[in-house]
Design an enzyme around this catalytic site. Structure first.
Site, PDB file in Angstrom:
ATOM      1  N   TYR A 198       0.811  -1.226   0.000  1.00  0.00           N
ATOM      2  CA  TYR A 198       0.000   0.000   0.000  1.00  0.00           C
ATOM      3  C   TYR A 198       0.843   1.273   0.000  1.00  0.00           C
ATOM      4  O   TYR A 198       2.016   1.259   0.314  1.00  0.00           O
ATOM      5  CB  TYR A 198      -1.064   0.015   1.083  1.00  0.00           C
ATOM      6  CG  TYR A 198      -0.667  -0.041   2.536  1.00  0.00           C
ATOM      7  CD1 TYR A 198       0.638  -0.038   2.983  1.00  0.00           C
ATOM      8  CD2 TYR A 198      -1.683  -0.086   3.502  1.00  0.00           C
ATOM      9  CE1 TYR A 198       0.934  -0.084   4.318  1.00  0.00           C
ATOM     10  CE2 TYR A 198      -1.399  -0.124   4.846  1.00  0.00           C
ATOM     11  CZ  TYR A 198      -0.094  -0.124   5.252  1.00  0.00           C
ATOM     12  OH  TYR A 198       0.192  -0.167   6.593  1.00  0.00           O
ATOM     13  N   GLU A 199       0.174   2.357  -0.413  1.00  0.00           N
ATOM     14  CA  GLU A 199       0.816   3.667  -0.634  1.00  0.00           C
ATOM     15  C   GLU A 199       1.989   3.583  -1.611  1.00  0.00           C
ATOM     16  O   GLU A 199       3.016   4.257  -1.448  1.00  0.00           O
ATOM     17  CB  GLU A 199       1.231   4.287   0.698  1.00  0.00           C
ATOM     18  CG  GLU A 199       0.014   4.647   1.538  1.00  0.00           C
ATOM     19  CD  GLU A 199       0.339   5.493   2.735  1.00  0.00           C
ATOM     20  OE1 GLU A 199       1.143   6.431   2.596  1.00  0.00           O
ATOM     21  OE2 GLU A 199      -0.228   5.223   3.799  1.00  0.00           O
ATOM     22  N   GLY A 200       1.797   2.750  -2.600  1.00  0.00           N
ATOM     23  CA  GLY A 200       2.820   2.554  -3.625  1.00  0.00           C
ATOM     24  C   GLY A 200       3.561   1.265  -3.415  1.00  0.00           C
ATOM     25  O   GLY A 200       4.291   1.109  -2.437  1.00  0.00           O
TER      26      GLY A 200
END
Length: 378
Positions: A362-364
């Site tokens: 998550y978040e990239g």
């Protein structure tokens, strides 16, 4: 160059470390087992000023610097990554974009809600067909008189079914791709907002993840965050800061797993002596320690860059990539070192291994971080 914390940062570290040991660690396994949102713990963190600690004092926060914020998430995540995730999302992904892009009226209203008002925040970007590629989002926002009408859905939203305030990204001009995305501050009480599916996840069971649905959702015109068409820029800026929060979470997981594995190997006797006395075990701990030290330096460097530089994408990506992969490697080794016991829920390392995996996603994802790094250095 000084490799030491300031007096204020040391106080934050001690406060959150003590709180984690007394309030978070004792219920971490139960939080995971029951998948219960740790409401009482989060309420205490509001009272301690940890929730919204990055918010300036004039809006009800502690005005803490990015390193202090990272330390808080790191310490919480040593015992419970779910709690660290809730705090990192609230502070970095919800309060952050309002601090950086909000009007004075928005800051006075919403930052106070997110600190003094004990309201929980969320960040809504991901959609079923728009994960790493945010330009493929289909949630729309149409201006009608004094309000916008939002239609669409967001998935995998941290704090999803407990949030009161959220930063939502929607297309105000779908023909312009990323230049047609705008950001809005949305309250869960607005007409047309609803919570969809509650996600059942591999790890982070105490972190509430859900689908959020907007069906002719009425959002006041004054809740546009920034200006129309600049939402993608706000999202990317926010994710840079958020990646530092995930790096802190991942580092904390790695530190917690190493501590648990060390404690186990000092008491587990095989072939007539504790397995911590075997050179193979000692070498593994040497590698863990070395990499954790490197990860901490990358994390604090990125947080320092956030405090002192306008752009810090490269530092944030390096810290997030290194620490997320470190968390996965360290927790996997910790389970191996604890043997069959490590594979059971009687020992926390199996939970830590499950919690660690999402930090690579998550978040990239790790792949996206490598794209960010390579694009910055080539």
């Amino acid at each position: 160059m000084e490799f030491k914390l300031t007096r204020e940062q040391e106080l934050v570290q001690k406060m959150v470390r003590d709180f984690t040991e007394t309030e978070v660690a004792p219920i971490a396994a139960e939080t995971d087992r029951t998948a219960q949102y740790p409401a009482d713990t989060i309420e205490q963190l509001f009272r301690y000023g940890v929730m919204g600690m990055n918010v300036p004092k004039e809006y009800g926060g502690a005005g803490a610097d990015p390193i202090s914020c990272a330390i808080a998430v790191e310490e919480l995540s040593k015992a419970c990554a779910s709690t660290g995730d809730i705090v990192a999302t609230h502070n970095g992904l919800c309060c952050g974009p309002i601090i950086n892009n909000g009007t004075e009226a928005q800051k006075q209203k919403y930052l106070r809600m997110l600190t003094e008002g004990h309201k929980v925040g969320a960040f809504c970007l991901t959609e079923p067909n728009a994960g790493s590629d945010a330009s493929k989002g289909t949630t729309t926002a149409v201006l009608e008189g004094d309000h916008y009408v939002l239609n669409g859905s967001k998935i995998f939203i941290t704090n999803g079914y407990v949030c009161d305030v959220m930063v939502v990204f929607a297309m105000t001009d779908p023909s312009k791709g990323t230049k047609g995305i705008s950001a809005f501050i949305v309250e869960s009480s607005y007409p047309g907002f609803s919570v969809g599916k509650h996600e059942e996840k591999l790890g982070l069971h105490g972190s509430p993840t859900a689908e959020l649905v907007f069906t002719d959702c009425i959002v006041p015109k004054e809740n546009l965050l920034g200006v129309e068409g600049k939402g993608f820029n706000i999202a990317m800026q926010t994710l840079d800061g958020g990646r530092i929060g995930i790096a802190a979470q991942a580092l904390g997981i790695a530190e917690g797993a190493m501590a648990e594995a060390m404690a186990f190997t000092k008491t587990r006797v095989q072939f007539g002596r504790p397995i911590s006395k075997f050179q193979n075990t000692q070498f593994k701990f040497a590698d863990m320690h070395m990499n954790i030290e490197a990860g901490r330096l990358l994390l604090y460097k990125a947080a320092y860059a956030q405090a002192t530089q306008k752009r810090f994408s490269l530092d944030a990506a390096c810290a997030k990539l290194f620490n997320s992969e470190l968390a996965m490697k360290t927790t996997t080794e910790a389970v191996q070192m604890c043997g069959g016991y490590g594979y059971t829920r009687d020992y926390p390392v199996e939970r830590m291994m499950r919690d660690a995996k999402i930090t690579e996603i998550y978040e990239g994802t790790s792949e996206i971080q490598r794209i960010v790094i390579s694009s910055n250095i080539l």
